[in-house]
Every structure is written in C-alpha cells, then in structure tokens.
Design a protein around this motif. Sequence first.
Motif, PDB file in Angstrom:
ATOM      1  N   ASP A   1       0.761  -1.034   0.057  1.00 44.27           N
ATOM      2  CA  ASP A   1      -0.072   0.005  -0.053  1.00 44.27           C
ATOM      3  C   ASP A   1       0.869   1.374  -0.170  1.00 44.27           C
ATOM      4  OD1 ASP A   1      -2.400   1.249   0.020  1.00 44.27           O
ATOM      5  OD2 ASP A   1      -2.371   1.743   2.061  1.00 44.27           O
TER       6      ASP A   1
ATOM      7  N   THR B   1      -1.407  -4.482   4.173  1.00 41.86           N
ATOM      8  CA  THR B   1      -0.362  -3.566   4.417  1.00 41.86           C
ATOM      9  C   THR B   1      -1.330  -2.269   5.234  1.00 41.86           C
ATOM     10  OG1 THR B   1       1.295  -4.070   2.942  1.00 41.86           O
ATOM     11  CG2 THR B   1       1.416  -1.864   3.906  1.00 41.86           C
TER      12      THR B   1
ATOM     13  N   GLY C   1      13.488   7.598   4.684  1.00 41.51           N
ATOM     14  CA  GLY C   1      12.165   6.687   4.069  1.00 41.51           C
ATOM     15  C   GLY C   1      12.712   5.201   4.170  1.00 41.51           C
TER      16      GLY C   1
ATOM     17  N   ARG D   1      15.206   3.248   4.482  1.00 40.99           N
ATOM     18  CA  ARG D   1      16.481   3.043   4.793  1.00 40.99           C
ATOM     19  C   ARG D   1      17.422   1.847   4.255  1.00 40.99           C
ATOM     20  NH1 ARG D   1      18.694   5.091  10.532  1.00 40.99           N
ATOM     21  NH2 ARG D   1      17.917   6.875   9.644  1.00 40.99           N
TER      22      ARG D   1
HETATM   23  C1  FMN Z   1      10.338  -5.169   1.256  1.00 40.51           C
HETATM   24  C2  FMN Z   1       9.545  -3.836   1.697  1.00 40.51           C
HETATM   25  C3  FMN Z   1       8.405  -3.428   1.459  1.00 40.51           C
HETATM   26  C4  FMN Z   1       7.541  -2.374   2.055  1.00 40.51           C
HETATM   27  N1  FMN Z   1       6.333  -2.081   1.702  1.00 40.51           N
HETATM   28  C5  FMN Z   1       5.817  -1.168   2.163  1.00 40.51           C
HETATM   29  C6  FMN Z   1       4.413  -0.903   1.686  1.00 40.51           C
HETATM   30  O1  FMN Z   1       3.679  -1.558   1.154  1.00 40.51           O
HETATM   31  N2  FMN Z   1       3.823   0.524   2.304  1.00 40.51           N
HETATM   32  C7  FMN Z   1       4.640   1.151   3.002  1.00 40.51           C
HETATM   33  O2  FMN Z   1       3.781   2.264   3.304  1.00 40.51           O
HETATM   34  N3  FMN Z   1       5.974   1.160   3.318  1.00 40.51           N
HETATM   35  C8  FMN Z   1       6.439  -0.135   2.946  1.00 40.51           C
HETATM   36  N4  FMN Z   1       7.678  -0.539   3.178  1.00 40.51           N
HETATM   37  C9  FMN Z   1       8.339   0.642   4.268  1.00 40.51           C
HETATM   38  C10 FMN Z   1       8.722   0.024   5.551  1.00 40.51           C
HETATM   39  O3  FMN Z   1       7.529  -0.166   6.300  1.00 40.51           O
HETATM   40  C11 FMN Z   1       9.395   1.211   6.328  1.00 40.51           C
HETATM   41  O4  FMN Z   1       8.696   2.399   6.711  1.00 40.51           O
HETATM   42  C12 FMN Z   1      10.619   1.457   5.643  1.00 40.51           C
HETATM   43  O5  FMN Z   1      11.119   0.578   4.812  1.00 40.51           O
HETATM   44  C13 FMN Z   1      11.559   2.097   6.545  1.00 40.51           C
HETATM   45  O6  FMN Z   1      12.082   1.056   7.429  1.00 40.51           O
HETATM   46  P1  FMN Z   1      13.463   0.347   7.186  1.00 40.51           P
HETATM   47  O7  FMN Z   1      14.446   1.486   6.873  1.00 40.51           O
HETATM   48  O8  FMN Z   1      13.683  -0.636   8.434  1.00 40.51           O
HETATM   49  O9  FMN Z   1      13.430  -0.829   5.913  1.00 40.51           O
HETATM   50  C14 FMN Z   1       8.272  -1.509   2.714  1.00 40.51           C
HETATM   51  C15 FMN Z   1       9.795  -1.977   3.098  1.00 40.51           C
HETATM   52  C16 FMN Z   1      10.423  -2.888   2.475  1.00 40.51           C
HETATM   53  C17 FMN Z   1      11.845  -2.900   2.733  1.00 40.51           C
END
Ligand code: FMN
Length: 438
Positions: free
Chosen positions: A58, A95, A330, A332
């Motif tokens: 999403d 999501t 965002g 990261r």
């Molecule tokens: C494989 C993957 C899929 C994700 N899918 C979504 C999504 O569908 N919607 C959303 O708002 N964020 C999504 N995210 C974002 C994460 O929830 C998170 O906000 C963002 O990656 C930052 O976290 P991180 O730095 O720990 O990866 C996704 C992240 C990853 C790595």
Amino acid sequence: MSQKRQMKLGTRVFGIGHYRTLWRQQQVAPNGNIDFKAHVRQAQYAESAKFDFIFFSDRLFFDQYSAPKSMNQFEPLTIISALSAVTSKLGFVATASTSYTEPFNLARILMSADQISGGRVGWNAVTTALSGAALNFSRDKHFSHSERYQRAQEHLDIVRGLWDTWEDDAFVYDKENNKFFDPAKLHTLDYKGQFFNVRGPLNISRSEQGQPVIFQAGGSETGKTFAAQNAEGIYTIIDTLPEAQVFYADVKRRTVQAGRSEDDVLIFPGMYPFIGRTEKEAWDKYNEVVSYITYEEAVTELKLFFKDTDFSKLDPDAPFPEFSTESSEGYRSMADRIVRIAKGERLSLKETAFRFGSPKQEFVGTPERIADRMQAWFEQRGCDGFNVWAPYVGGQEEFAEKVLPILQDRGLFRKDYEADTLRGNLGLSLPENRYAGK
Ligand SMILES: Cc1cc2nc3c(=O)[nH]c(=O)nc-3n(C[C@H](O)[C@H](O)[C@H](O)COP(=O)(O)O)c2cc1C
C-alpha cells in the motif's frame, strides 16, 4: 514422525503489475488494480493452487512521478474483506501503517476482517516510508525514522492488547439469567504511552486464529530488531542466495535474543518467476519486460529511496554518487542496499538505476531451474517461503501449473491446505489471550 519442513508461499493480484512499466504491455488491462472481478478470479485461482496468502502492499501518497500502480488502487483492508467472502482457505495479508492510523481504529478493522474471513488475515505493519504521506494526515512533516519505529512498537502493543479484550469464553449468552458476558473475562487495556493513550475495551472478540498474523517489511537495523520482537512474517527484497542467508541468520538470531523461537517468524523474499519451456524463452520474456523500462523512469524510481534526490540532473555515466544513508529517512534499508551494491560493483548511475529498476535474474528459466533455485534458497536457509509475484499476465497460472507440481513432487510444497486459518496453514502457534487463566 516429524514432518518435512515445507515452504510457504504468498502471491499477489497482478493488477497492472509490480514494475512501473508493465502496464504498457499489450495484454495488461490498465484498470486492473480496481477491477474487482479480476481480483476475485485471481484470489480463487490462488486458492485452487493452495497458496498461503495474497499480499497487498500500500501507499498513502503519490504524485505525478509515482508508479502507476499506486495511482489507482483498492485500499487493502477493504479488498481483503470482500475477497475473503468468495474464498474459504486462502489467507490475506494487508498493509496498514502504524504511523498514520489510530491503533483503536485499526485494531477494530483488522479484527473485523479476521472474523469475517474466519481467521485468515495478516497485517503487514509498516511505518510508511513516503514522506508525502504526512500532508494527507494533517502534519507538515513526516515522522523521523527512529520515531516511526518507536510509535510502531506502541501502536502494535496497543492493537494486540485490545485484541485480547475478551477472553475466549467471556460471552456466556445466558438468556435465562440475563447474563450476556462474564465481567471477570472482560479486560480494559488502559494504555498510557509516549505517543498514544488508549483506554479500551475493544468491541469485538478474538477470531478463530486468536489474532491476525503480524507481518513486517522494514529491513534496517531498527527494522530487523522490531521484526524480531514482533513479526511472525517478514516480506523482504533480496536478490541473491548469499545475501538472503545473511538476512535470514541475522533475523533468526535476533528473534531468539528477543526470547522467541526461530520458528515464530517466517521470512518471505519477493520473487518474480520468468518461466519458459527453454532458457531462451524465459530470457526473452525477461528482456521484453526490461525493454519497457526507460532511463528516465528508472532514475525516478531511485528517487524514492534517497530523500527525493533528483538524479536526472546528474551525469548518468558517472559513478553512483556518495550518499550517507543515515539521512535516508524513508526506505533506509533499501537505500543502504543500493549504495552497498553500487559501490561494491562500481556501478555508474545509469547501471544502478537499471539494476534496481529491473526484476532480479535469479528466477528466470525453465520450471525445473526455478524449482531448483527455490529449493536451494529454502533448504540452504535463505528463506521459509516466497512472495511469488507474477511479472507478466498469466505468470501466476504458469507458475502454479508448471513449477508448483515439481515442488509438490519433491515434498517441498503442500498438496492441500492443512488448516482453515492463515496461522494454521503457516504453522504458527495460536497466541493465548494474555489474561487467560490469570
Ligand atoms: C520490502 C519492503 C516492502 C515495503 N512495503 C511497504 C508498503 O507496502 N507500504 C508502506 O507504506 N511501506 C512499505 N515499506 C516501508 C517500511 O515499512 C518502512 O517504513 C521503511 O522501509 C523504513 O524501514 P527500514 O528502513 O527499516 O526498511 C516496505 C519496506 C520494505 C523493505
């Protein structure tokens, strides 16, 4: 006798495709993301093929540069509620953001969907990477990466606490004595935290699977710790087996450190199978998909991961620029990965844009080759299953008809569902109500 470990498989509705350019292919119906009948057909097909779940990602924000798939799409919890009424075993993972929902509302909606489906719902608890979302929720600025994860923990604690409002035998329905429920089995959460104060109780009881299954999709250091403490399923984007093995071992180790068992969390890398009767036919399909990707679109996609940096003004043939991913508030983990690989392989900006804007090459080939690679990833502890996303129209059916039978013959995938709930099919334990027996 202990049962052989089997892989778990998620899938998704094709819609207009995961890659931003797929909608241009002749066979793709450009309104596919909001074609309800097509969603029903694909959900029923996924169930006939015995997939564990359909996954709905999403976005809470888009602009004119976003991928078309996020411009016109169903809200995940709404569509899964509808699809659960036309299926009976298939699970649904939706999501929803911990940053831009109220825990009380989301707890109600998720549990309603879980009750409607008979215990087949999962929640992909994301913190929302796209900063533009803030403007849709009465804020000037997006939450920082670390604040998002702190809020996420509180949010999740509240949602799970609210879900245990009613013990499983709380409703006595004693008409003669005018007793609807047993007050000793009704629990008011009364949560007071840094970000949320939620009293409760929640006006819906636990489902057949107790509580929805918690998924997560963040891969940064904080994201992995959050996953280890809370998640039962993790969706990740990883291209190679060695990389997958490192991620798998790391998350399982953190899960044990958090006082849980390794088997309490299942890891699902995304995969895009390009299937051909011959290797050449499969690569032709791959190359066709890649041929739609323009440099402009590939650099636009990169922007997502680097604080809206406008790469289009930079020299495409110069080395990929130096970035500190600390500043990437965002996605990261994705930013880290891009920088690590671009640096390690000395990629130019153009090569980097195409590399990360194209489907991975690991699962391209004949059905046997794809089954072999999946088996290797699974048996060599790179994953517990996959999120299988068709990269072209008909890809799901082709995968189900050609690859699944090979996995089934090898005893690596089920021939029939083991249970009626998502938790049951994933082999996850039923969470006890925290108040039961106390
Ligand atoms: C494989 C993957 C899929 C994700 N899918 C979504 C999504 O569908 N919607 C959303 O708002 N964020 C999504 N995210 C974002 C994460 O929830 C998170 O906000 C963002 O990656 C930052 O976290 P991180 O730095 O720990 O990866 C996704 C992240 C990853 C790595």
